[in-house]
Design an enzyme around this catalytic site. Structure first.
Site, PDB file in Angstrom:
ATOM      1  N   ALA A  44       0.822  -1.210   0.000  1.00 52.07           N
ATOM      2  CA  ALA A  44       0.000   0.000   0.000  1.00 52.07           C
ATOM      3  C   ALA A  44       0.858   1.263   0.000  1.00 52.07           C
ATOM      4  O   ALA A  44       0.597   2.210  -0.751  1.00 52.07           O
ATOM      5  CB  ALA A  44      -0.921  -0.005   1.221  1.00 52.07           C
ATOM      6  N   GLY A  45       1.890   1.285   0.827  1.00 50.84           N
ATOM      7  CA  GLY A  45       2.744   2.463   0.907  1.00 50.84           C
ATOM      8  C   GLY A  45       3.534   2.706  -0.358  1.00 50.84           C
ATOM      9  O   GLY A  45       3.583   3.822  -0.886  1.00 50.84           O
ATOM     10  N   CYS A  94      -1.734  -4.000  12.550  1.00 52.23           N
ATOM     11  CA  CYS A  94      -3.158  -4.024  12.893  1.00 52.23           C
ATOM     12  C   CYS A  94      -3.374  -4.696  14.249  1.00 52.23           C
ATOM     13  O   CYS A  94      -3.861  -5.818  14.343  1.00 52.23           O
ATOM     14  CB  CYS A  94      -3.979  -4.726  11.825  1.00 52.23           C
ATOM     15  N   ASP A 100       4.629  -0.233   7.929  1.00 53.41           N
ATOM     16  CA  ASP A 100       4.836  -1.085   9.103  1.00 53.41           C
ATOM     17  C   ASP A 100       6.297  -1.229   9.509  1.00 53.41           C
ATOM     18  O   ASP A 100       6.588  -1.623  10.642  1.00 53.41           O
ATOM     19  CB  ASP A 100       4.255  -2.477   8.838  1.00 53.41           C
ATOM     20  N   LYS A 112       0.545   0.400  13.464  1.00 52.42           N
ATOM     21  CA  LYS A 112       0.908  -0.110  12.148  1.00 52.42           C
ATOM     22  C   LYS A 112      -0.368  -0.543  11.420  1.00 52.42           C
ATOM     23  O   LYS A 112      -0.755  -1.712  11.441  1.00 52.42           O
ATOM     24  CB  LYS A 112       1.895  -1.261  12.292  1.00 52.42           C
ATOM     25  N   ALA A 122      -3.179   0.333   7.847  1.00 49.93           N
ATOM     26  CA  ALA A 122      -3.301   0.909   6.509  1.00 49.93           C
ATOM     27  C   ALA A 122      -3.672   2.382   6.587  1.00 49.93           C
ATOM     28  O   ALA A 122      -3.249   3.186   5.738  1.00 49.93           O
ATOM     29  CB  ALA A 122      -4.348   0.140   5.706  1.00 49.93           C
ATOM     30  N   CYS A 150      -8.306   2.009  13.718  1.00 50.62           N
ATOM     31  CA  CYS A 150      -8.559   0.574  13.840  1.00 50.62           C
ATOM     32  C   CYS A 150     -10.057   0.341  13.929  1.00 50.62           C
ATOM     33  O   CYS A 150     -10.677   0.624  14.956  1.00 50.62           O
ATOM     34  CB  CYS A 150      -7.862   0.021  15.076  1.00 50.62           C
TER      35      CYS A 150
END
Length: 412
Positions: free
Chosen positions: A19-20, A167, A301, A309, A311, A344
Site C-alpha cells: 500500500a505504501g 493491525c 509497518d 501499524k 493501513a 482501527c
C-alpha cells in the site's frame, strides 16, 4: 564501484510494492513525471490484507482481496520483480538477490513487516490444519472461516503476541466475529473462548477499553493477560504459553486456535545500518526521513515510530513523505509533518464496529459525528464496503478524500 557495475539508475527507488509503495509511486508520478521511479517487489499478487478479518468471518471472499501486482504498478513506473538482499545507504545502492545493484538519488523503504512463524515452535508444521489457523496468512483466513463454522463445542483459543504488530486490533476482531457467529448459531454456550494476550491490557488506547470490555463480557470471553504463545502441537491439540516476565509455562488444550505470529522488520532492514536499536527503520517521526541518511525515507509497518501499524497510518504518511522527498530533491526544507494518525475499525459483531482513531501519544480523534466508542453500523459499512474501494481505487492510485477530524475530550 565503477559506473559499469550499476545495473540500473533511478531518481527514486521504492523498496516494497504494498500500500505504501504504490501510493508513493503514484503520487510521485503525478507530481513529478520527469522523475525515473522504480518499485522493487517480488510478489506477483497484491493483497488487501485488512479484508482478511472479514474473510475469516465468511463476509468477504478471499478472491476479492487479491489482484495482480502488475496491473497496479503506476504507468511510467518500472517494476523490478526481485527480492532485496541488502541496502547500502553510504553508496546509495540497493543489492538484489539476482546480483543486480540499483542506484538511487532518493530511497523509499516500505517493505512492510515480517511475520516470524518460525518463532513459535511447531506452528509452521500445523498451520492450516488440525484447527490451527491465522487471519494473518492468506490461505489461513479462509481456513479460519472453515474452523469457525464447523466448531459446535469445545475450546477456541485466540492469541496476540508482544507488540508491535500490524493491525493490533486484528487478533481481537477474530475473537468477536467468531463468538458472534457462534451466538447466532446457538452454540456459543458450548464453546469456551479464550483470548490470550502477551500484553497487560485489552487495547493500547485506554479510551476505548471500557467499550471493548463490555463486548468481552457479553460473549463470555476469558481474558488471559501476559501469556505468550511459544509452541503448538497440532496433533495433540495443545498450545504452550509462557507467562511474560517469568519462566513459567502453561499448556492449554484447544479444539481451534487462531494464532498471530511475532513480527519484526524484514531481516534486510533489521540487520542493516538503517535500523534503530529495536531493529526498525530509524526515521524522524514527523518528516519520515531517516535520522542518519538524508537520501532515505520510509513509511508503513517497517517504521520505528510509535504510531499504530495500520493501513490508515500509511494513507496519512504517503502524502507527507512525497512532499518532503520532493523538497529534499530540490534542496529545500522539509515542511510536511505526519501527526501519528492511525485507525482501527474493531469489528465487535456482524454489522457493528467500534472505530478507534488516534494520533501520536494516544490522542483520540474522530472523523465521524458520534461517539465512536459505541458499536456502529455506519462504521461497519465503512469497514466492509467503503474502505476496500478507497484502497483499490483511491489509495493505491495516490488519491484520497480529504477528511476533517477533531480531537476528542477523553475526560468525558
Amino acid at each position: 564501484m565503477t559506473d559499469t557495475q550499476y545495473a540500473e539508475r533511478y531518481s527514486v527507488v521504492i523498496v516494497g510494492g504494498g500500500a505504501g509503495g504504490l501510493s508513493v509511486a503514484a503520487r510521485l508520478r503525478r507530481a513529478k513525471p520527469e522523475l525515473t521511479i522504480a518499485v522493487i517487489d517480488p510478489s506477483a499478487t497484491h493483497a488487501y490484507q485488512p479484508g482478511w478479518t472479514l474473510v475469516g468471518a465468511g463476509v468477504m471472499p478471499l478472491a476479492s482481496t487479491l489482484k495482480q501486482q502488475g496491473g497496479l504498478i503506476p504507468h511510467g513506473v518500472t517494476w523490478i520483480r526481485e527480492r532485496v538482499r541488502s541496502i547500502h545507504p553510504e553508496d546509495m545502492t540497493v543489492a538484489l538477490d539476482n546480483g543486480a545493484v540499483i542506484e538511487y538519488r532518493r530511497l523509499v523503504v516500505c517493505p512492510g513487516i515480517q511475520l516470524n512463524w518460525d518463532a513459535i515452535d511447531g506452528l509452521k508444521e500445523t498451520l492450516g490444519r488440525n484447527g490451527v489457523t491465522s487471519n494473518y496468512d492468506r490461505d489461513g483466513a479462509a481456513y479460519t472461516w472453515e474452523c469457525v463454522r464447523n466448531l459446535n463445542g469445545g475450546t477456541a483459543i485466540f492469541t496476540q503476541p508482544p507488540m508491535p504488530i500490524k493491525c493490533a486490533g486484528a487478533p481481537q476482531k477474530a475473537v468477536y466475529l467468531s463468538c458472534d457467529y457462534w451466538r447466532r448459531e446457538g452454540v456459543l454456550h458450548r464453546i469456551k473462548a479464550q483470548f490470550c494476550l502477551a500484553g497487560d491490557k485489552l487495547f493500547g488506547i485506554n479510551y476505548y477499553v471500557p467499550s471493548l470490555q463490555k463486548v468481552v463480557d457479553y460473549y463470555g470471553i476469558e481474558l488471559r493477560f501476559k501469556e505468550n504463545l511459544i509452541a503448538i502441537d497440532g496433533e495433540k491439540k495443545e498450545a504452550t504459553f509462557q507467562i511474560i516476565g517469568t519462566d513459567q509455562v502453561i499448556v492449554r488444550p484447544f479444539d481451534m486456535i487462531h494464532v498471530v505470529p511475532p513480527q519484526s522488520a524484514p531481516d534486510f532492514v533489521r540487520q542493516s545500518v538503517l535500523a534503530n536499536e529495536a531493529g526498525w527503520l530509524d526515521v524522524d517521526s514527523a518528516t519520515l526521513r531517516h535520522n542518519k541518511f538524508e537520501t532515505v525515507f520510509g513509511l508503513g509497518d517497517v517504521l520505528g515510530t510509535s504510531n499504530a501499524k495500520t493501513a490508515a497510518a500509511v494513507r496519512e504518511q504517503a502524502p507527507v513523505l512525497v512532499k518532503n522527498l520532493i523538497s529534499s530533491l530540490a534542496g529545500e526544507p522539509l515542511e510536511a509533518s505526519y501527526d501519528g494518525y492511525g485507525a482501527c475499525p474493531l469489528t465487535v459483531s456482524y454489522g457493528k464496529v467500534v472505530l478507534a482513531e488516534f494520533l501520536y501519544g494516544g490522542k483520540v480523534v474522530s472523523s465521524l459525528r458520534y461517539d465512536q466508542r459505541k458499536p456502529s453500523r455506519i462504521a461497519w459499512n465503512f469497514k466492509a464496503k467503503i474502505f476496500p474501494k478507497l484502497y483499490w481505487y483511491g489509495m493505491l492510485r495516490g488519491i484520497d478524500p480529504k477528511v476533517s477530524r477533531k480531537q476528542v475530550n477523553t475526560e468525558s
